[in-house]
Motif scaffolding. Structure first.
Motif, PDB file in Angstrom:
ATOM      1  N   LYS A 140       0.837  -1.208   0.000  1.00  0.00           N
ATOM      2  CA  LYS A 140       0.000   0.000   0.000  1.00  0.00           C
ATOM      3  C   LYS A 140       0.870   1.256   0.000  1.00  0.00           C
ATOM      4  N   TYR A 141       1.759   1.292  -0.961  1.00  0.00           N
ATOM      5  CA  TYR A 141       2.775   2.334  -1.029  1.00  0.00           C
ATOM      6  C   TYR A 141       2.772   2.966  -2.412  1.00  0.00           C
ATOM      7  N   ARG A 142       2.789   4.268  -2.452  1.00  0.00           N
ATOM      8  CA  ARG A 142       2.835   5.071  -3.678  1.00  0.00           C
ATOM      9  C   ARG A 142       1.622   4.876  -4.569  1.00  0.00           C
ATOM     10  N   LEU A 143       0.502   4.595  -3.994  1.00  0.00           N
ATOM     11  CA  LEU A 143      -0.709   4.414  -4.791  1.00  0.00           C
ATOM     12  C   LEU A 143      -1.248   5.738  -5.316  1.00  0.00           C
ATOM     13  N   ARG A 144      -0.800   6.836  -4.759  1.00  0.00           N
ATOM     14  CA  ARG A 144      -1.251   8.147  -5.232  1.00  0.00           C
ATOM     15  C   ARG A 144      -0.343   8.703  -6.322  1.00  0.00           C
ATOM     16  N   SER A 145       0.743   8.031  -6.602  1.00  0.00           N
ATOM     17  CA  SER A 145       1.662   8.482  -7.634  1.00  0.00           C
ATOM     18  C   SER A 145       1.060   8.172  -9.002  1.00  0.00           C
TER      19      SER A 145
END
Length: 102
Positions: free
Chosen positions: A64-69
């Motif tokens: 659940k990491y860098r999903l907004r990138s």
């Protein structure tokens, strides 16, 4: 000989995806610790271009990491399709075997 080359390509593809997965995990752990200089984004993009895009994309959801990138969320599926296309073309047309030898 052709079977050996195909096995090596499959092992390479699996290894680069595992490496990409672990690279994104290392970047997340470095960011959680406050040390942002360990793994840079360029390393992730190079690993993805070399065949590890699926590993990066899966790691993004697992951790659940860098999903907004937006760049990663759009660029990684495109690279996955490109990587799979190149492998299918390589296996279908025996791309890695030189047949014009005298």
């Amino acid at each position: 000989m052709l079977v050996l080359i195909q096995i090596l390509v499959a092992v390479y593809y699996l290894a680069i995806n595992v490496y990409s997965f672990l690279l994104l995990r290392a970047q997340k752990n470095a960011e959680c610790d406050g040390d942002c200089s360990k793994v840079r984004d360029g390393s992730i993009f190079i690993a993805a271009i070399l065949g590890g895009a699926a590993g990066v994309y899966v790691a993004m959801f697992v951790f659940k990491y860098r999903l907004r990138s937006l760049l990663l969320m759009v660029f990684m599926p495109v690279l996955i399709v490109l990587n799979i296309y190149l492998i299918i073309v390589g296996f279908a047309h025996n791309f890695w075997v030189i047949t014009d030898m005298p």
